[in-house]
Design an enzyme around this catalytic site. Structure first.
Site: not given
Ligand code: NAP
Length: 332
Positions: A170, A190, A249-250, A279, A297-299
């Site tokens: 994302i 990271r 995100a969260r 929430e 929370h409508i992402g």
């Molecule tokens: P993802 O592909 O797993 O990406 C997560 C990113 O965070 C990666 O770049 C990862 O890179 C980085 N990361 C992980 N641990 C970290 C740390 N300790 N410090 C710094 N960076 C870190 O996840 P995604 O699919 O993009 O989703 C991102 C977030 O959006 C999640 O929290 C997900 O639950 C949330 N989300 C929310 C909605 C909503 O309805 N609002 C919908 C979908 C997803 P590295 O591993 O290299 O650090």
């Protein structure tokens, strides 16, 4: 064993107890309209509404929403369980250690909601930058007195810096959308993302530089011990007083009390939030804070994304019950 629900209206139906066929599977009742009969063929589905307690019994699979906690106690009550197929990106609602100890696979539904969530992040960015909700409220209030050169001035995005905390699926999708707006991209993760950097000119930086230089700071990291509460009072002291903070995100990445304080004191330009710590409760100071745009929370809330999330969760159930590897494991 608990009875199955044949009518699927989210209630367990004792009259169906003897009609068990196929793999006993619990599915969140809220997904019923998103799943076709063909997708559920061969599964003996018990539809479980969010307000219903987890049943006990010989269920082999469960498809929960993010709002249902699946912890050690719940897993103990489902001794035959083989898979928790979360209908969400992430696994915050599952005790993954307890699941691993019991040999239960945990899956989630990434990718299919990336575009929807990235679009929503941009909706929040634009709405905060141009004070869209304040404008709507002013018009509806009947207090709008006509065009004025100083009315609801926002910021232009061209030449500004978009800071991405997390550049996974994302985060990168949000970054790719920044080009036409003429924004420079910084990101913190990271691991470097060379292809993303080549494509967008994004630069990977330390967290403190990201906080100091971002005009728009958008959070896209998972909720893990290292990220929980990362936007706290100390972090907020580093950000520009005009900066816009976006969180799709969260909720627990942010200390909400500290954020409310920064907004109340004008130490932050605006906040656009889709997610919260507890929430659906929202911290009362955050609810009352100025320059705050709050969404429920409508992402991933597009019909396309939600259909694909439900389909992916059920496809994971099928794969695991067939003895195949899960399609999208929550962790490797
Ligand atoms: P993802 O592909 O797993 O990406 C997560 C990113 O965070 C990666 O770049 C990862 O890179 C980085 N990361 C992980 N641990 C970290 C740390 N300790 N410090 C710094 N960076 C870190 O996840 P995604 O699919 O993009 O989703 C991102 C977030 O959006 C999640 O929290 C997900 O639950 C949330 N989300 C929310 C909605 C909503 O309805 N609002 C919908 C979908 C997803 P590295 O591993 O290299 O650090």
């Amino acid at each position: 064993m608990e009875p199955r629900s044949g009518d699927g209206r989210g209630r367990l139906d004792p009259s169906r107890e003897d009609e068990v066929v196929g793999h006993a599977t619990i599915v969140a009742a809220e997904l019923r309209d998103l799943l076709g009969a063909d997708q559920l063929a061969g599964l003996d589905v018990t539809w479980l509404a969010v307000d219903q307690a987890m049943p006990t019994g010989d269920f082999v699979a469960i498809v929960p929403l993010l709002s249902r906690w699946v912890g050690g106690t719940e897993l103990k009550r489902l001794p035959k369980l083989r898979i928790v197929a979360n209908c969400a990106s992430g696994h915050d609602n599952v005790d993954v250690v307890a699941a691993e100890l019991r040999g239960v696979t945990v899956t989630h539904t990434p990718d299919v909601l990336t575009d929807a969530t990235a679009d929503l992040a941009w909706a929040l960015i634009l709405a905060c930058a141009r004070r869209v909700v304040e404008g709507t409220e002013l018009v509806r209030s009947g207090r709008w007195a006509g065009w004025h050169p100083g009315l609801l001035l926002g910021i232009e995005l061209r030449g500004r810096t978009l800071g991405l905390f997390g550049a996974g699926r994302i985060g990168q999708a949000v970054g790719r959308r920044a080009g036409p707006f003429g924004m420079r991209i910084l990101y913190t993760a990271r691991n470097p993302r060379p292809e993303f950097e080549r494509e967008t000119g994004a630069v990977r930086v330390e967290r403190s530089r990201l906080l100091r230089e971002s005009d728009v700071l958008s959070l896209h990291a998972p909720s893990v011990p290292e990220t929980k509460g990362m936007i706290d009072a100390a972090a907020l002291r580093l950000v520009k007083p005009t900066a816009i903070l976006i969180n799709t995100a969260r909720g627990d990445l942010i200390r909400e009390e500290a954020l409310a304080g920064a907004l109340e004191e004008g130490r932050l330009g605006a906040a656009g939030l889709d997610v919260y710590l507890d929430e659906p409760a929202i911290h009362p100071r955050l609810l009352a804070a100025p320059r705050t745009l709050l969404l429920p929370h409508i992402g991933s809330a597009t019909l396309e994304a939600r259909r694909q999330m439900a389909a992916m969760a059920v496809a994971n159930v099928r794969a695991v019950l067939a003895g195949d590897p899960p399609l999208t494991p929550a962790f490797r």
